[in-house]
Design a protein around this motif. Structure first.
Motif, mmCIF file in Angstrom:
data_model
loop_
_atom_site.group_PDB
_atom_site.id
_atom_site.type_symbol
_atom_site.label_atom_id
_atom_site.label_comp_id
_atom_site.label_asym_id
_atom_site.label_seq_id
_atom_site.Cartn_x
_atom_site.Cartn_y
_atom_site.Cartn_z
ATOM 1 N N ASN A 39 -48.221 32.515 52.841
ATOM 2 C CA ASN A 39 -47.611 33.209 51.718
ATOM 3 C C ASN A 39 -48.236 34.581 51.482
ATOM 4 O O ASN A 39 -47.600 35.464 50.938
ATOM 5 C CB ASN A 39 -47.717 32.378 50.440
ATOM 6 N N ASN A 40 -49.499 34.751 51.874
ATOM 7 C CA ASN A 40 -50.210 36.018 51.694
ATOM 8 C C ASN A 40 -50.097 36.552 50.270
ATOM 9 O O ASN A 40 -49.856 37.732 50.066
ATOM 10 C CB ASN A 40 -49.699 37.069 52.693
ATOM 11 N N ARG A 41 -50.234 35.700 49.297
ATOM 12 C CA ARG A 41 -50.161 36.121 47.897
ATOM 13 C C ARG A 41 -51.548 36.114 47.285
ATOM 14 O O ARG A 41 -52.361 35.250 47.577
ATOM 15 C CB ARG A 41 -49.252 35.203 47.093
ATOM 16 N N VAL A 42 -51.767 37.097 46.419
ATOM 17 C CA VAL A 42 -53.004 37.157 45.658
ATOM 18 C C VAL A 42 -52.645 37.313 44.185
ATOM 19 O O VAL A 42 -51.644 37.934 43.843
ATOM 20 C CB VAL A 42 -53.932 38.311 46.116
ATOM 21 N N ASN A 43 -53.459 36.710 43.338
ATOM 22 C CA ASN A 43 -53.273 36.781 41.886
ATOM 23 C C ASN A 43 -54.574 37.234 41.271
ATOM 24 O O ASN A 43 -55.644 36.906 41.784
ATOM 25 C CB ASN A 43 -52.918 35.403 41.312
ATOM 26 N N GLY A 44 -54.487 37.952 40.174
ATOM 27 C CA GLY A 44 -55.704 38.343 39.492
ATOM 28 C C GLY A 44 -55.433 39.292 38.349
ATOM 29 O O GLY A 44 -54.286 39.657 38.061
ATOM 30 N N LYS A 85 -47.780 40.278 46.941
ATOM 31 C CA LYS A 85 -47.494 39.646 48.236
ATOM 32 C C LYS A 85 -47.842 40.650 49.322
ATOM 33 O O LYS A 85 -47.418 41.799 49.283
ATOM 34 C CB LYS A 85 -46.037 39.241 48.353
ATOM 35 N N MET A 86 -48.630 40.195 50.262
ATOM 36 C CA MET A 86 -49.069 41.029 51.372
ATOM 37 C C MET A 86 -48.134 40.824 52.563
ATOM 38 O O MET A 86 -47.564 39.755 52.738
ATOM 39 C CB MET A 86 -50.501 40.684 51.760
ATOM 40 N N LYS A 87 -48.001 41.868 53.385
ATOM 41 C CA LYS A 87 -47.154 41.800 54.573
ATOM 42 C C LYS A 87 -47.885 42.498 55.708
ATOM 43 O O LYS A 87 -48.444 43.579 55.515
ATOM 44 C CB LYS A 87 -45.815 42.474 54.277
ATOM 45 N N ILE A 100 -60.454 42.430 44.771
ATOM 46 C CA ILE A 100 -59.557 42.793 45.860
ATOM 47 C C ILE A 100 -58.935 44.136 45.531
ATOM 48 O O ILE A 100 -58.353 44.312 44.459
ATOM 49 C CB ILE A 100 -58.443 41.740 46.047
ATOM 50 N N ALA A 101 -59.065 45.096 46.449
ATOM 51 C CA ALA A 101 -58.453 46.412 46.274
ATOM 52 C C ALA A 101 -57.095 46.404 46.969
ATOM 53 O O ALA A 101 -57.000 46.169 48.169
ATOM 54 C CB ALA A 101 -59.350 47.499 46.858
ATOM 55 N N LEU A 102 -56.048 46.645 46.191
ATOM 56 C CA LEU A 102 -54.689 46.662 46.726
ATOM 57 C C LEU A 102 -54.212 48.107 46.805
ATOM 58 O O LEU A 102 -54.072 48.775 45.791
ATOM 59 C CB LEU A 102 -53.747 45.856 45.813
ATOM 60 N N LYS A 103 -53.996 48.591 48.024
ATOM 61 C CA LYS A 103 -53.509 49.961 48.220
ATOM 62 C C LYS A 103 -51.995 49.916 48.264
ATOM 63 O O LYS A 103 -51.405 49.317 49.141
ATOM 64 C CB LYS A 103 -54.062 50.551 49.510
ATOM 65 N N LEU A 104 -51.373 50.557 47.270
ATOM 66 C CA LEU A 104 -49.919 50.587 47.195
ATOM 67 C C LEU A 104 -49.417 51.839 47.908
ATOM 68 O O LEU A 104 -49.946 52.926 47.713
ATOM 69 C CB LEU A 104 -49.460 50.591 45.736
ATOM 70 N N ASN A 105 -48.394 51.666 48.744
ATOM 71 C CA ASN A 105 -47.827 52.816 49.430
ATOM 72 C C ASN A 105 -46.411 53.069 48.930
ATOM 73 O O ASN A 105 -45.939 52.419 48.003
ATOM 74 C CB ASN A 105 -47.871 52.616 50.959
ATOM 75 N N ASN A 106 -45.705 54.002 49.563
ATOM 76 C CA ASN A 106 -44.360 54.344 49.089
ATOM 77 C C ASN A 106 -43.333 53.248 49.366
ATOM 78 O O ASN A 106 -42.227 53.289 48.832
ATOM 79 C CB ASN A 106 -43.898 55.684 49.682
ATOM 80 N N LYS A 107 -43.678 52.254 50.182
ATOM 81 C CA LYS A 107 -42.772 51.133 50.453
ATOM 82 C C LYS A 107 -43.020 49.945 49.526
ATOM 83 O O LYS A 107 -42.224 49.015 49.485
ATOM 84 C CB LYS A 107 -42.928 50.657 51.905
ATOM 85 N N THR A 108 -44.136 49.958 48.785
ATOM 86 C CA THR A 108 -44.480 48.860 47.890
ATOM 87 C C THR A 108 -43.496 48.795 46.727
ATOM 88 O O THR A 108 -43.278 49.781 46.039
ATOM 89 C CB THR A 108 -45.908 49.018 47.339
ATOM 90 N N LYS A 109 -42.912 47.613 46.539
ATOM 91 C CA LYS A 109 -41.994 47.401 45.411
ATOM 92 C C LYS A 109 -42.832 46.959 44.208
ATOM 93 O O LYS A 109 -43.699 46.099 44.344
ATOM 94 C CB LYS A 109 -40.948 46.346 45.766
ATOM 95 N N MET A 110 -42.561 47.559 43.043
ATOM 96 C CA MET A 110 -43.325 47.252 41.838
ATOM 97 C C MET A 110 -42.382 46.699 40.775
ATOM 98 O O MET A 110 -41.299 47.258 40.554
ATOM 99 C CB MET A 110 -44.025 48.512 41.330
ATOM 100 N N ASN A 116 -51.815 45.958 60.271
ATOM 101 C CA ASN A 116 -52.443 46.182 58.964
ATOM 102 C C ASN A 116 -51.803 45.280 57.921
ATOM 103 O O ASN A 116 -50.616 44.988 57.996
ATOM 104 C CB ASN A 116 -52.286 47.646 58.528
ATOM 105 N N LEU A 117 -52.583 44.891 56.921
ATOM 106 C CA LEU A 117 -52.075 44.089 55.817
ATOM 107 C C LEU A 117 -51.735 45.032 54.669
ATOM 108 O O LEU A 117 -52.613 45.664 54.099
ATOM 109 C CB LEU A 117 -53.132 43.067 55.394
ATOM 110 N N ASN A 118 -50.442 45.178 54.374
ATOM 111 C CA ASN A 118 -49.969 46.079 53.312
ATOM 112 C C ASN A 118 -49.419 45.267 52.148
ATOM 113 O O ASN A 118 -48.978 44.141 52.321
ATOM 114 C CB ASN A 118 -48.871 47.007 53.845
ATOM 115 N N VAL A 119 -49.384 45.894 50.972
ATOM 116 C CA VAL A 119 -48.820 45.255 49.793
ATOM 117 C C VAL A 119 -47.307 45.421 49.858
ATOM 118 O O VAL A 119 -46.796 46.534 49.775
ATOM 119 C CB VAL A 119 -49.388 45.855 48.490
ATOM 120 N N ASP A 120 -46.579 44.306 50.026
ATOM 121 C CA ASP A 120 -45.118 44.337 50.084
ATOM 122 C C ASP A 120 -44.550 44.554 48.686
ATOM 123 O O ASP A 120 -43.698 45.399 48.475
ATOM 124 C CB ASP A 120 -44.600 43.029 50.698
ATOM 125 N N TRP A 121 -45.042 43.758 47.717
ATOM 126 C CA TRP A 121 -44.630 43.923 46.323
ATOM 127 C C TRP A 121 -45.750 43.490 45.401
ATOM 128 O O TRP A 121 -46.622 42.717 45.776
ATOM 129 C CB TRP A 121 -43.324 43.192 46.003
#
Length: 166
Positions: free
Chosen positions: A38-43, A96-98, A64-74, A103-108
């Protein structure tokens, strides 16, 4: 005869414990695989670096540091699209990570809980002396809130002031 019956019962019990142990290990393994898949993190958000678009969350005992990019849905608490500026310290989020190009990116990332008042300083239950600086974020009616400082021993209010949130 009694010895033989006891020996058989012990063998049967050992087999049951071995079978039960195998089932428990199997269930735990499936749970771990599903959580990794699932690659999900909560916090709770502890820091926001707006310049680099990094949201740091506290997930149980780890940060956990989550780097949001221009593809990350918020998404906000109602699951509607929102902006990076809508995220604040103290909010509970899930992300949710993808995996992309190794690389592991933040999907949403989604806000799960957003308190109306978040006090940044002083920290909760901090012991303060002479000078006190209260900082935080507040979404309150007409931007007005009441600040009260109480004595720890007798719970008396030693300072009270109405302030405007800006």
């Amino acid at each position: 005869m009694v010895y033989y019956i006891c020996k058989n019962k012990i063998k049967t019990m050992k087999k049951k414990w071995i079978f039960l142990t195998i089932i428990i290990v199997f269930v735990v393994a499936i749970f771990i695989i599903m959580s990794i898949k699932n690659n999900r993190v909560n916090g709770q958000i502890t820091n926001i670096d707006a310049e680099n678009r990094i949201v740091t969350i506290q997930d149980q005992d780890q940060e956990i540091a989550l780097k949001l990019n221009n593809k990350t849905k918020m998404f906000d608490i109602r699951n509607h699209p929102c902006l990076f500026s809508d995220f604040n310290i103290g909010f509970d989020v899930t992300a949710k990570m993808k995996e992309e190009n190794g690389n592991l990116n933040v999907d949403w990332i989604r806000i799960k809980k957003s308190p109306n008042i978040v006090i940044l300083t002083p920290e909760d239950k901090a012991i303060v002396r002479n000078m006190i600086k209260v900082e935080g974020v507040a979404r309150v009616f007409e931007n007005t809130l009441q600040i009260e400082i109480k004595d720890k021993k007798d719970k008396k209010v030693i300072y009270s002031k109405t302030v405007m949130a800006n």
